[in-house]
Motif scaffolding. Sequence first.
Motif, PDB file in Angstrom:
ATOM      1  N   ALA A  43      39.322  62.065  45.298  1.00  0.00           N
ATOM      2  CA  ALA A  43      40.228  61.613  46.348  1.00  0.00           C
ATOM      3  C   ALA A  43      41.332  60.748  45.755  1.00  0.00           C
ATOM      4  O   ALA A  43      41.089  59.968  44.831  1.00  0.00           O
ATOM      5  CB  ALA A  43      39.454  60.822  47.392  1.00  0.00           C
ATOM      6  N   PRO A  44      42.566  60.869  46.238  1.00  0.00           N
ATOM      7  CA  PRO A  44      43.655  60.059  45.693  1.00  0.00           C
ATOM      8  C   PRO A  44      43.533  58.596  46.116  1.00  0.00           C
ATOM      9  O   PRO A  44      42.909  58.278  47.133  1.00  0.00           O
ATOM     10  CB  PRO A  44      44.903  60.699  46.311  1.00  0.00           C
ATOM     11  CG  PRO A  44      44.416  61.293  47.595  1.00  0.00           C
ATOM     12  CD  PRO A  44      43.013  61.762  47.316  1.00  0.00           C
ATOM     13  N   GLU A 173      42.267  47.316  38.422  1.00  0.00           N
ATOM     14  CA  GLU A 173      41.979  48.709  38.757  1.00  0.00           C
ATOM     15  C   GLU A 173      40.884  48.812  39.812  1.00  0.00           C
ATOM     16  O   GLU A 173      40.923  49.700  40.689  1.00  0.00           O
ATOM     17  CB  GLU A 173      41.585  49.458  37.480  1.00  0.00           C
ATOM     18  CG  GLU A 173      42.734  49.600  36.494  1.00  0.00           C
ATOM     19  CD  GLU A 173      42.278  50.005  35.097  1.00  0.00           C
ATOM     20  OE1 GLU A 173      41.080  50.332  34.939  1.00  0.00           O
ATOM     21  OE2 GLU A 173      43.108  49.989  34.173  1.00  0.00           O
ATOM     22  N   GLN A 174      39.919  47.912  39.776  1.00  0.00           N
ATOM     23  CA  GLN A 174      38.911  47.887  40.837  1.00  0.00           C
ATOM     24  C   GLN A 174      39.562  47.649  42.191  1.00  0.00           C
ATOM     25  O   GLN A 174      39.153  48.234  43.213  1.00  0.00           O
ATOM     26  CB  GLN A 174      37.883  46.783  40.562  1.00  0.00           C
ATOM     27  CG  GLN A 174      36.973  47.057  39.368  1.00  0.00           C
ATOM     28  CD  GLN A 174      36.080  45.873  39.046  1.00  0.00           C
ATOM     29  OE1 GLN A 174      36.485  44.716  39.200  1.00  0.00           O
ATOM     30  NE2 GLN A 174      34.866  46.148  38.598  1.00  0.00           N
ATOM     31  N   GLU A 175      40.590  46.795  42.203  1.00  0.00           N
ATOM     32  CA  GLU A 175      41.261  46.494  43.472  1.00  0.00           C
ATOM     33  C   GLU A 175      41.991  47.712  44.027  1.00  0.00           C
ATOM     34  O   GLU A 175      42.154  47.842  45.247  1.00  0.00           O
ATOM     35  CB  GLU A 175      42.232  45.325  43.289  1.00  0.00           C
ATOM     36  CG  GLU A 175      41.582  44.016  42.884  1.00  0.00           C
ATOM     37  CD  GLU A 175      40.446  43.610  43.813  1.00  0.00           C
ATOM     38  OE1 GLU A 175      40.489  43.943  44.999  1.00  0.00           O
ATOM     39  OE2 GLU A 175      39.506  42.956  43.331  1.00  0.00           O
ATOM     40  N   VAL A 176      42.443  48.616  43.155  1.00  0.00           N
ATOM     41  CA  VAL A 176      43.037  49.863  43.648  1.00  0.00           C
ATOM     42  C   VAL A 176      42.014  50.619  44.487  1.00  0.00           C
ATOM     43  O   VAL A 176      42.324  51.144  45.570  1.00  0.00           O
ATOM     44  CB  VAL A 176      43.524  50.734  42.472  1.00  0.00           C
ATOM     45  CG1 VAL A 176      44.028  52.085  42.977  1.00  0.00           C
ATOM     46  CG2 VAL A 176      44.626  50.023  41.694  1.00  0.00           C
ATOM     47  N   GLY A 177      40.779  50.664  44.010  1.00  0.00           N
ATOM     48  CA  GLY A 177      39.729  51.325  44.769  1.00  0.00           C
ATOM     49  C   GLY A 177      39.427  50.611  46.074  1.00  0.00           C
ATOM     50  O   GLY A 177      39.226  51.247  47.123  1.00  0.00           O
ATOM     51  N   HIS A 178      39.388  49.276  46.047  1.00  0.00           N
ATOM     52  CA  HIS A 178      39.106  48.517  47.259  1.00  0.00           C
ATOM     53  C   HIS A 178      40.206  48.723  48.307  1.00  0.00           C
ATOM     54  O   HIS A 178      39.926  48.913  49.497  1.00  0.00           O
ATOM     55  CB  HIS A 178      38.963  47.034  46.930  1.00  0.00           C
ATOM     56  CG  HIS A 178      37.833  46.735  45.994  1.00  0.00           C
ATOM     57  ND1 HIS A 178      37.633  45.496  45.437  1.00  0.00           N
ATOM     58  CD2 HIS A 178      36.841  47.521  45.498  1.00  0.00           C
ATOM     59  CE1 HIS A 178      36.564  45.527  44.649  1.00  0.00           C
ATOM     60  NE2 HIS A 178      36.077  46.748  44.672  1.00  0.00           N
ATOM     61  N   LEU A 181      39.811  52.259  49.789  1.00  0.00           N
ATOM     62  CA  LEU A 181      38.665  52.363  50.684  1.00  0.00           C
ATOM     63  C   LEU A 181      38.947  51.732  52.038  1.00  0.00           C
ATOM     64  O   LEU A 181      38.749  52.354  53.091  1.00  0.00           O
ATOM     65  CB  LEU A 181      37.444  51.686  50.041  1.00  0.00           C
ATOM     66  CG  LEU A 181      36.206  51.565  50.934  1.00  0.00           C
ATOM     67  CD1 LEU A 181      35.561  52.924  51.146  1.00  0.00           C
ATOM     68  CD2 LEU A 181      35.206  50.573  50.362  1.00  0.00           C
ATOM     69  N   VAL A 182      39.425  50.495  52.022  1.00  0.00           N
ATOM     70  CA  VAL A 182      39.655  49.785  53.281  1.00  0.00           C
ATOM     71  C   VAL A 182      40.800  50.437  54.053  1.00  0.00           C
ATOM     72  O   VAL A 182      40.725  50.584  55.285  1.00  0.00           O
ATOM     73  CB  VAL A 182      39.924  48.294  53.016  1.00  0.00           C
ATOM     74  CG1 VAL A 182      40.213  47.557  54.324  1.00  0.00           C
ATOM     75  CG2 VAL A 182      38.722  47.647  52.320  1.00  0.00           C
ATOM     76  N   SER A 183      41.845  50.867  53.366  1.00  0.00           N
ATOM     77  CA  SER A 183      42.963  51.539  54.040  1.00  0.00           C
ATOM     78  C   SER A 183      42.501  52.811  54.729  1.00  0.00           C
ATOM     79  O   SER A 183      42.898  53.100  55.872  1.00  0.00           O
ATOM     80  CB  SER A 183      44.065  51.873  53.033  1.00  0.00           C
ATOM     81  OG  SER A 183      44.623  50.716  52.466  1.00  0.00           O
TER      82      SER A 183
END
Length: 469
Positions: A43-44, A173-178, A181-183
Motif C-alpha cells: 500500500a502507498p 520513516e516510522q512516522e511516515v507509516g503512522h 495509518l491514521v490518515s
Amino acid sequence: MVRCKTAAGAVLLSLATCSIAVPVEDVVSVPTTTFTSEPASTAPVRPHTNVTYHGPYTGPPPTTTGALTTDVLAPSIPALPPGPNAYDYPSDGKLHAPLPAPYTPAGGDGTNGSAPVYRMLSDFDYESLALVLYQEWIELDLFHWGLATFSVADFEAAGLTAEDRYLIQFMAEQEVGHVTLVSNMLGAQAPMQCSYNYPVANVREFIDFCQKLTRFGEAGVYGFLNHLNAHDVGQLLLQSITTEARQQMIFRQFEGLFPMPEWFIVGIPQSWAWSLLSPYISSCPENQTRLVWQNFPSLNILNQPNPARTNGADVWNETTGGYTNTLSTADISAEDDCLNSNEVGVGCGPAITRNRSVPLSYPGRQVFLEWEAPGQPIGPNNSYVTSTTAAAPVFAAWVSQLNVTYTPLQGIEGNKAWTAQPNMSTFEGDPAVNGTMFLVLTDLDLYVTPFNLTMLNPHVRAVALYQAG
C-alpha cells in the motif's frame, strides 16, 4: 547480500540465496530447491514533503478562531457512581458462561466474528485520532529537521554517531507509516502536514525537545485509547503508539537519562496533549481540519531540572519557555556540563543507561512556578485561544504513573507561586514522581484516577512537563 561458506571453508558472496554443502553427519535437512517469489504489492504511504519554513506564524490574523464546537449541553460532565453491573462478575477464577468456541471464554468486545472495519464510530473517536495525526506529522518533520539543521560535527560533539543519526532518520520513516495509518482510518478530511517552530538552538536541546514531545504524544494516546468507541481502530493505534514509546526511551538514552525510571507510563487527557503540542505548529493549509480540544495556558517551571548539568537540580530559569520547558544549554559552563565528565554517576553522554548520583529532582524540593493568563492566540495560524474555566489556582497536581497527588501552592503572588515536590510512591519501592511527567495547576484537589482523569479539566489552570528524572 548473503554470506555463506563452502565445505572447504572458502567464503562466497552472492546477491541471491546460496546453498551450503555440509558433511552428511551434520545434516538436519537438505535443501533441494531455492525458492524465490515476486515482491508482494504494498500500500502507498500518504504523500509528504520536507517543510520549507520553520518559525513563528507571520501571516494575517485568522478569520476563524477557537476550538471546533457545537451546542454545549453542560459546563462539565457530572460525577456519577460506578455502573449498575460494575461489581457483578465474581472474579473467582472460574468460568461463568458457556464457551462460544473451544478455548474461548465468554465476553470481550469484537469477539463475535464480525469483521473489523477500522472506521470512526463517534465524534470522540474522530477528534482523538485527528489529534494523533497532528502529533505524527510534527514528529515526522521534527526528526528530519534536526538532521538537516545540525551538522555531523554538531551531533558528534553531543556524542551521537552516524549510527545514532540513522536511528533518528529511521524514526522519521516510522512516522511516515503512522501518518499513513491514521490518515487512512480518518478518511478524506484527515489533517494535513503543517509548518512548525521548535524551541531549540543546538543538538542537545533538540534531543531534549524530542524526548518531551514523544512523551506527551505517547501519554496523550494512553489517556483515551480505552475510551474509543471503535475498538478495532484502537488496536491499530496501540500498535503504532508502542513504537512511539520506544522512540521516547531512545531519546532519553541519547540525552544520558535513565531510559525508563517509572513502573507505569501515565496517560493524559487530549486537551493536555493538544495544549502541549499546538504552540509548535505555526501554520496549516487552508481548510485544515480543526480540533475540539481545549488549549490551556502554559506553566513555566522556573527551576525546571536541567539534565545537561552535573547537578541538574541546582538551576534557575534554564529552559526555552513554557509548556515543554525544554532545557537550555546557554548558561552552562564547561565545568558544570555533565557531558564533559566520564565519571560514573556524573557523566551524561548518550548510553544505554545512566544512573546519575545527583538526582534531577527529589521529595521536598521547592519548585517555583509562573503561569500565563488565558486568552493568548496559539497554535496553527494563531487561530486557537488559550482558556480555562478554573478559578485562581491553589494546588499543583503531580500526574505520574497511576497517581495524581496534590500539593498546596505557597507564596502566591499574582501569577507566581511555589510548591514542594511530594514524597509518595505508586507501590512500595517505586517513587511516583519520576521521569518526564506532567505538572498542572488546579483550583481543586479533585479525586481522579487514570481512567477518569479528564474530570479534572474544568479545574485546570495551566499545564507543563516536569523533568523529574
